[in-house]
Structures are given as C-alpha cells and as structure tokens.
Motif scaffolding. Structure first.
Motif, short mmCIF file in Angstrom:
data_model
loop_
_atom_site.label_atom_id
_atom_site.label_comp_id
_atom_site.label_asym_id
_atom_site.label_seq_id
_atom_site.Cartn_x
_atom_site.Cartn_y
_atom_site.Cartn_z
N ILE A 75 0.78 -1.03 0.12
CA ILE A 75 -0.05 0.23 0.66
C ILE A 75 1.16 1.22 0.21
CG2 ILE A 75 -1.81 -1.74 1.29
CD1 ILE A 75 -0.80 -0.17 3.70
N LEU A 76 0.18 2.07 -0.06
CA LEU A 76 0.69 3.38 -0.28
C LEU A 76 -0.13 4.59 0.01
CD1 LEU A 76 2.62 5.65 -3.60
CD2 LEU A 76 0.72 6.73 -2.39
N VAL A 77 0.51 5.51 0.93
CA VAL A 77 0.51 6.67 1.50
C VAL A 77 1.18 7.78 0.79
CG1 VAL A 77 -0.55 8.31 2.79
CG2 VAL A 77 -1.78 6.20 2.80
N ALA A 78 1.20 8.50 0.01
CA ALA A 78 2.14 9.95 -0.53
C ALA A 78 1.77 11.52 -0.08
CB ALA A 78 2.64 9.70 -1.50
N PRO A 79 2.15 11.77 1.26
CA PRO A 79 2.44 13.30 1.64
C PRO A 79 2.36 14.41 0.73
CG PRO A 79 2.81 12.18 3.17
CD PRO A 79 3.08 11.11 2.23
N LYS A 80 1.69 15.15 0.26
CA LYS A 80 2.17 16.21 -1.28
C LYS A 80 2.75 17.23 -0.93
CE LYS A 80 1.40 13.41 -3.27
NZ LYS A 80 2.44 12.90 -4.81
N GLY A 81 3.61 17.02 0.37
CA GLY A 81 4.84 17.50 0.61
C GLY A 81 5.86 17.30 1.82
N SER A 82 6.60 18.22 1.92
CA SER A 82 7.50 17.55 2.67
C SER A 82 7.15 17.17 4.21
CB SER A 82 9.12 19.21 3.18
OG SER A 82 9.13 18.39 4.15
N GLY A 83 7.75 16.29 4.95
CA GLY A 83 8.18 15.66 5.86
C GLY A 83 7.83 16.32 6.97
#
Ligand SMILES: NC(=O)C1=CN([C@@H]2O[C@H](COP(=O)(O)OP(=O)(O)OC[C@H]3O[C@@H](n4cnc5c(N)ncnc54)[C@H](O)[C@@H]3O)[C@@H](O)[C@H]2O)C=CC1
Ligand SMILES: CC(=O)[C@](C)(O)C(=O)O
Ligand SMILES: [Mg+2]
Ligand SMILES: [Mg+2]
Length: 348
Positions: A145-153
């Motif tokens: 699975i994937l969760v990709a935050p659209k910005g820096s950690g």
C-alpha cells in the motif's frame, strides 16, 4: 469514500469526516507500525502516529545522525527504537521510509521479515513501479500500500501541530488480506493527512517526479533565475531584482493564490498588471510546454529514476548534493534573499 467533482472530473476522496481517527484506531488496534528510516518523512509520520495514539516503533541505523535525532524526539532504544532489521521483524505494518536508493540496498533485510499477512507501506511509487531497476518485488501474501503526503515531512509535522492537515494520495498495489483498503486509509488518517485522494503506484511516481523536477522545485528556480539575471543585466540592483522575483511572490501574491486561486490574485493586482499577465502567460506557457513534455517522457521511460538511483548510490552523494546546495545558497540571488528576510519587520 466520497466521489467529488474536481473542475468537472469525478474522483474518489476520503475525508476525516468519513474515516475519523477513532475508526483508524479501531482498524489498527492490533497492529505494530514499524517506521523504517528517520530522515524527513520518518519523523513526520511516526511522530504524528505516536501523538494520535497508535502503536508505533522506529527502525533506524545505529550510530547515525538520524538515530540521535530519534532519541532526541523521545524514541527509546530497545523499547520504541530499534535497528532496522529488528523493527522490521516486530512490525506487522512496515512503513518503508528510507531514501529511494537505500530501499534497494536494504530490501533483502525487509523482504525476509515480510511474513504472510503483514503490510508493506511506501510513501512513493518508485520502488514498485521501477521494479526492474530496484529489484523490489514483494511476496504475494502481503498487502502493498501507499500513502504519499503531498509535501515535505517537515510540513506534515508542522501542519499537524498547528491543527491543520497536508493532503496525501493513496494506492493499493496488492491486497492479500482483504484488509488493504482499511489499512491504507487508517494509516493515511493516522499520519495526519487532511484528506486522501486515490491514485496508483505508477501515477503517483510519474506525477511526483514530474512535479518536483517541474513547477515545485526545478522549474521554479530556473524561472526565478532567468528573470533575476535579466533584471540584473539591465542594471537593476539585487534588492530590486530579488523583491520583484521572489519576495513579492512568496509574501504577497502566492498567499492570495493559495487562498482563492489565480484569478483572485490577478483581481487584487492593478489592471495594468492584469492586462500584461494575461497577455504574457501564453508565451511563457508555449516556451516551457516542450520542456515539460520532455521531462514527462524521461520520467515515464525510467531514465529519471535510473539517474537518481545511479547518483544516490555513490558513497559521497550526500557531500555532492550539499556542494550543489551550497552553490545555490551562495549565489547572489539567494544571498540577497538572506538580507531581505532579515529586513522583514517580523524577523527583527
Ligand atoms: N522528503 C520528503 O518529505 C518526501 C519523501 N517521500 C518519500 O518518502 C521516502 C523517504 O524519503 P525521505 O524521508 O526523504 O528519506 P531520506 O533521504 O531523508 O532518508 C531516510 C533515512 O534513510 C536512511 N538511510 C539512507 N541510506 C541508508 C542505507 N544505505 N542503509 C540504511 N539506512 C539508510 C537515513 O539514515 C535516513 O534516516 C522516499 O520514498 C521518498 O521518495 C515522499 C514525499 C515527500
Ligand atoms: C516533498 C515531496 O513531496 C517531494 C518534493 O516529492 C519529495 O521530497 O520527493
Ligand atoms: Mg512529492
Ligand atoms: Mg518526491
């Protein structure tokens, strides 16, 4: 899942209203979430999960700066902080947040601990999409699975602490347990996402690599520099060139775009500016469109991924990156920026 209309196109999104934190906690109550890597995304995601009340541990190389940072952030060696392999063994969900190049190197260690029913989680479609180049091929009996935050950690954490939420995309590559959907959404909410929009691993990595090389990072610096140089070459001072290129954009105009869109920003500028901007947006678009087309093709062919793997696999890649960042920092434009920022009244 809600279907929402984005400018005439319908898409699936998941909001916190529909999938609240309480539901996320119920879904993950028996899971041990092992966050592997404590660079930029690792701290943001693991600290938000911990503050949200999930059962989370961190896996990081000992004797590294990131290990010391994890200790400083309250992770306890032997209790919630372990060597990578030990954390991977303990975790029922493995959040693989090493740099994309390091993921290739460490993969055999992770793979060994992907026993049936576990979940392997990424924040980038890179490793899976470019599997011919990364060798990352998960066993069939785990969820992927994937969760990709659209910005820096860094922003993910900062916005969480401010009570806000960065948005993220989510994807399911493999649903071995039948629980992949609940797991991925619960994790997305748990790390502090404001809302989640649906994608695939391939679309995530193609858009992400295009965006960061394009408008978000690469193109913006190219655009700034071209205008700054033009002004300087025609006798304008550094402060005038910087203010007219960067400072006005970040301090005055971009916040208006963020608030209500481009036409709103235009409408709050002079009619002189509006006339000129509306006339010149076309030529700028036409000049850069071929570059974007070339960029997308380089991403989709895997050439960009290969370049990034090759350079990030050099033993001195961090030093080399730091040298290039230093050159940016020491350029006249960004040195002017240092002084301009100091002059902001709120900074002194
Ligand atoms: N930086 C960001 O904010 C974002 C990153 N991502 C994705 O999240 C993932 C993690 O990215 P970052 O946090 O930027 O990673 P990073 O470059 O900060 O590295 C993370 C960790 O990898 C460890 N590491 C590096 N080489 C290693 C090796 N050979 N063996 C063992 N450990 C090693 C480092 O100690 C560090 O703690 C990547 O897939 C990236 O594409 C996605 C969205 C934004
Ligand atoms: C912050 C982010 O999402 C980027 C730019 O794609 C990245 O750091 O890889
Ligand atoms: Mg990104
Ligand atoms: Mg990226």
């Amino acid at each position: 899942m809600a279907v929402m209309n984005f400018g005439g196109v319908e898409e699936n999104v998941v909001t916190r209203d529909e999938f609240p934190l309480s539901k996320a906690k119920e879904v993950l109550k028996d899971e041990v979430i092992a966050v592997i890597g404590y660079g930029v995304q690792g701290p943001g995601q693991s600290l938000n999960l911990r503050d949200n009340g999930f059962n989370v541990i961190v896996g990081q190389r000992k004797n590294s700066k990131s290990w010391d940072k994890a200790v400083a952030d309250g992770w306890v060696p032997g209790k919630t902080l372990f060597e990578i392999e030990e954390a991977a063994e303990k975790g029922t969900i493995i959040q693989y947040l090493l740099s994309d190049a390091a993921q290739i190197e460490v993969w055999p260690v992770i793979k060994k601990h992907l026993t049936p029913g576990k979940a392997l989680y990424f924040s980038h479609g890179f490793g899976i999409t470019y599997k011919d180049r990364t060798g990352i091929i998960p066993p069939p009996d785990v969820d992927v699975i994937l969760v990709a935050p659209k910005g820096s950690g860094t922003s993910l954490r900062k916005m969480f602490l401010e009570g806000r939420g960065l948005n993220s995309s989510y994807a399911i590559f493999q649903d071995a347990t039948g629980k992949a959907y609940d797991r991925v959404i619960a994790l997305g909410i748990g790390i502090g996402s404001g809302y989640l929009f649906e994608t695939t691993f391939e679309r995530e990595v193609y858009s992400d690599l295009t965006g960061e090389r394009g408008t978000l990072m690469g193109a913006i610096q190219g655009l700034f520099l071209a205008q700054y140089e033009t002004l300087r070459e025609h006798g304008h001072t550094p402060s005038e060139a910087f203010n007219e290129t960067v400072e006005e954009l970040t301090q005055s105009l971009m916040p208006l775009v963020a608030e209500k869109g481009m036409d709103w920003m235009y409408a709050n500028c002079s009619t002189t500016a509006q006339r000129g901007a509306l006339d010149w947006m076309g030529p700028f678009h036409d000049a850069v469109k071929p570059v974007f087309e070339k960029l997308y093709n380089e991403v989709a062919s895997g050439n960009e991924a290969q370049r990034s793997i090759d350079s990030n696999s050099q033993p001195d890649y961090r030093e080399k990156l730091e040298e290039e960042l230093k050159a940016l920092r020491e350029s006249e434009m960004w040195q002017t920026g240092v002084v301009v920022r100091k002059l902001r009244p709120e900074n002194n």
